[in-house]
Design an enzyme around this catalytic site. Sequence first.
Site, short mmCIF file in Angstrom:
data_model
loop_
_atom_site.label_atom_id
_atom_site.label_comp_id
_atom_site.label_asym_id
_atom_site.label_seq_id
_atom_site.Cartn_x
_atom_site.Cartn_y
_atom_site.Cartn_z
N GLY A 1 0.83 -1.21 0.00
CA GLY A 1 0.00 0.00 0.00
C GLY A 1 0.85 1.24 0.00
O GLY A 1 1.77 1.40 -0.79
N GLY B 1 19.08 8.89 -34.50
CA GLY B 1 18.61 9.70 -33.38
C GLY B 1 19.37 9.39 -32.10
O GLY B 1 19.57 10.26 -31.26
N ALA B 2 19.82 8.14 -32.00
CA ALA B 2 20.55 7.76 -30.78
C ALA B 2 21.87 8.52 -30.69
O ALA B 2 22.37 8.77 -29.59
CB ALA B 2 20.77 6.25 -30.76
C1 HXC Z 1 -1.63 -2.28 12.25
C2 HXC Z 1 -0.43 -4.14 11.68
C3 HXC Z 1 -0.45 -3.77 10.31
C4 HXC Z 1 -1.12 -2.56 9.97
C5 HXC Z 1 0.63 -5.60 10.48
N1 HXC Z 1 0.25 -5.29 11.72
N2 HXC Z 1 0.21 -4.70 9.60
N3 HXC Z 1 -1.00 -3.40 12.63
N4 HXC Z 1 -1.68 -1.85 10.97
N5 HXC Z 1 -1.17 -2.11 8.73
C6 HXC Z 1 0.53 -6.03 12.93
C7 HXC Z 1 -0.19 -7.33 13.01
O1 HXC Z 1 -1.46 -7.17 13.55
C8 HXC Z 1 0.72 -8.12 13.95
O2 HXC Z 1 0.48 -7.73 15.26
C9 HXC Z 1 2.08 -7.61 13.60
O3 HXC Z 1 1.89 -6.36 12.95
C10 HXC Z 1 2.83 -8.52 12.66
O4 HXC Z 1 1.98 -8.83 11.55
P1 HXC Z 1 1.80 -10.30 10.99
O5 HXC Z 1 0.66 -10.27 10.07
O6 HXC Z 1 1.77 -11.27 12.14
O7 HXC Z 1 3.18 -10.50 10.22
P2 HXC Z 1 3.44 -11.24 8.84
O8 HXC Z 1 2.77 -12.56 8.84
O9 HXC Z 1 4.91 -11.19 8.66
O10 HXC Z 1 2.73 -10.35 7.73
C11 HXC Z 1 3.16 -9.03 7.49
C12 HXC Z 1 2.22 -8.29 6.55
C13 HXC Z 1 0.76 -8.43 7.07
C14 HXC Z 1 2.33 -8.93 5.14
C15 HXC Z 1 2.63 -6.85 6.46
O11 HXC Z 1 0.76 -8.04 8.45
C16 HXC Z 1 -0.21 -7.57 6.35
O12 HXC Z 1 -0.69 -7.94 5.26
N6 HXC Z 1 -0.56 -6.43 6.96
C17 HXC Z 1 -1.57 -5.54 6.40
C18 HXC Z 1 -1.06 -4.86 5.17
C19 HXC Z 1 -2.03 -3.83 4.70
O13 HXC Z 1 -3.04 -4.14 4.05
N7 HXC Z 1 -1.78 -2.56 5.11
C20 HXC Z 1 -2.62 -1.45 4.82
C21 HXC Z 1 -2.25 -0.98 3.42
S1 HXC Z 1 -3.24 0.32 2.93
P3 HXC Z 1 0.69 -8.71 16.52
O14 HXC Z 1 0.20 -7.94 17.67
O15 HXC Z 1 -0.09 -9.93 16.20
O16 HXC Z 1 2.16 -8.98 16.55
C22 HXC Z 1 -2.23 1.60 2.99
C23 HXC Z 1 -2.91 2.82 2.52
C24 HXC Z 1 -1.97 3.96 2.38
O17 HXC Z 1 -1.13 1.53 3.36
C25 HXC Z 1 -2.23 4.63 1.07
C26 HXC Z 1 -1.44 5.89 0.93
C27 HXC Z 1 -1.40 6.29 -0.51
#
Ligand code: HXC
Length: 510
Positions: A169, A404-405
Site C-alpha cells: 500500500g 537519433g541515438a
Molecule cells: C496495524 C499491523 C499492520 C497494519 C501488520 N500489523 N500490519 N498493525 N496496521 N497495517 C501487525 C499485526 O497485527 C501483527 O500484530 C504484527 O503487525 C505482525 O503482523 P503479521 O501479520 O503477524 O506479520 P506477517 O505474517 O509477517 O505479515 C506481514 C504483513 C501483514 C504482510 C505486512 O501483516 C499484512 O498484510 N498487513 C496488512 C497490510 C495492509 O493491508 N496494510 C494497509 C495498506 S493500505 P501482533 O500484535 O499480532 O504482533 C495503505 C494505505 C496507504 O497503506 C495509502 C497511501 C497512498
Amino acid sequence: MKSVLDELESRRAAARLGGGQDRIDAQHRKGRLTARERVELLLDPHSFEETGMYVEHNCVDFGMAGSKIPGDGVVTGSGTINGRLVFVFSQDFTVFGGSLSERHAEKICKMMDQAIKVGAPIIGMNDSGGARIQEGVASLGGYAEVFQRNVLASGVVPQISLIMGPCAGGAVYSPAMTDFIFMVKDSSYMFVTGPDVVKTVTNEIVTQEELGGAITHSTKSGVADLACENDIEAIFTTRRFFNFLPLSNREAVPFRPSHDDPSRVDMSLDTLVPTNANKPYDIKELIHKTVDDADFFEVQPGYAGNIIIGFGRIEGHSVGIVANQPMVLAGCLDIASSKKAARFVRFCDAFNIPIITFVDVPGFLPGVAQEHNGIIKNGAKLLFAYGEATVPKITVITRKAYGGAYDVMASKHLRGDLNYAWPTAEIAVMGAKGAVEIIFRKDIGNADAIAQRTAEYQAQFANPFVAASKGFIDEVIMPHSTRKRIVIGLRKLRGKQLENPWKKHDNMPL
Ligand code: HXC
C-alpha cells in the site's frame, strides 16, 4: 537525582525493546535485523543521535489506548557514514508491524525537514505493514505528509530507501519517490496490492516473491536499483554507495583521494573494439579501466542491461557514467534503457555530478511492441534529460553512433562539453547496409552493386572524421588515452557555469 536518571534509563530500555523480545526473536528467525540493529550497522560507531524515542501514538480506538510503545514503531535520528552527516529512519516491525501511524509519520517528517534544512541525505529503512489500520484516515494523512516531503526533498538532498521487509500500500509510494531503492532478496516485498487482492480482482495466482520481490523489481519492473543478499549486505552496500554522493545540491561532489595515476594509459583499450562491427564487446571493461582504481558502483545492473549506469571517481571526484552495452541488444536504446538512463542523468544533474557518456549505439530498437508502448515518449525522456543537464558532460564514442541515438547520447548538439571519438567510431544516420538498401533500393536485386554501394557508404561515413570536420567531435583520441583525456577534461570543466532559462519547472515527457 539518581531516581530521575534511573527513570530515564528504564524508559530508554523500554523503547529499545520495541515490541518485546519475542517479536525481536521472530524478526531474527526470519533472517532480518531489528530496526535498531540496522541503524547501528549503517552508521559510524557511536555516531547515532536518536530523536523522538518517547513518542507514542494518539489512537484510542480498537483498544489502542492501552497499548502504547515508546517510539511508536520507527527509530529516527541522525549520524554519520564515514564521517559525513546523514538522517535516518528505520521502521520497527516488532511494533504494530512497523505500520505507520500519525505520530510515526510525524517523526519521519521532522527528520526529513531537518535534513532538507541542513542539507544532508535521508536514508529510510522500510519494514512496514503500511498504514496503521486502527488509525484510519489519520495514518493516510501521515503518509501524505511523508510523500509531500519526499517531493520537496527531491533534487535537494539524496534520498535512499532500503526495503527490508514487507512494504504494501502506501509503504511503497514513499520509496518510489526517493532516488534509489535497494531491496533484500527473499525478505522484502513491494506491491500496491498483495497476492490475495490480485487473485480476487484479476484471478491471477502469484506469490509475494513473484509479484514484488527483490528479483522482480530489480530485473522486471525496474522499481528497485539493487537486490542484496541480506540486511547486512544491503547496509554495507549503502555505506559504500553513500561515499559517491554529495550531501546536497549545495555541496560539491565528495572527494576521496586515490593513488591511481591520472595520466595512466591502458594499451589494451586499443584492441577493445573488435574489427567486425557486428561483434559485441564488454563496455564495462572501458569503464573499469577509466575510473580510479576500477571502482565502479553499478546501479540497476539487472535491468535494461543494454545501458550501464553507475558511479565512479576521476581524480578522487565522483562522476556518473552512462554507457551503451554492445553485449545486450547490441547496445540499442529501448523503452527500459531510456527510462533507466534518463533518471540517472537527472539525478547527476540535480546533484552537480559530472556525466561521462560512452557511446556505442546502433539506434533505437525497432518493433511494434516498442512503438505501442511508447518508445517515442520514453526515448524522449533521455533526450530531454541530457538536453537540460548543465553539469560537465564528456562523451566518448567508441564505435557506433547512429541516427537519433547519436543525438540523444550527450552529443555536441545537446551541449556536450567535450565530445571525443575513438578512431573506430562510426557516426552516421544508420549502418551502411541499411542506408544503401534505402537510398539504392532500385539496385536491391543486384548483389554486386549493393556490395559496392555499401563499401562506398562505409568508407564515407563509417568513421569519426566527417563529424569531426563539422566540429561535432572535438577530437579523435587514442583509446588507450581515454582516462587521461577525461581527467584533463574534468579539470578544465570544474568551473563550468551554465544555466537554463528561468522557468517554474519543465514539462519533461513523463
Ligand atoms: C496495524 C499491523 C499492520 C497494519 C501488520 N500489523 N500490519 N498493525 N496496521 N497495517 C501487525 C499485526 O497485527 C501483527 O500484530 C504484527 O503487525 C505482525 O503482523 P503479521 O501479520 O503477524 O506479520 P506477517 O505474517 O509477517 O505479515 C506481514 C504483513 C501483514 C504482510 C505486512 O501483516 C499484512 O498484510 N498487513 C496488512 C497490510 C495492509 O493491508 N496494510 C494497509 C495498506 S493500505 P501482533 O500484535 O499480532 O504482533 C495503505 C494505505 C496507504 O497503506 C495509502 C497511501 C497512498
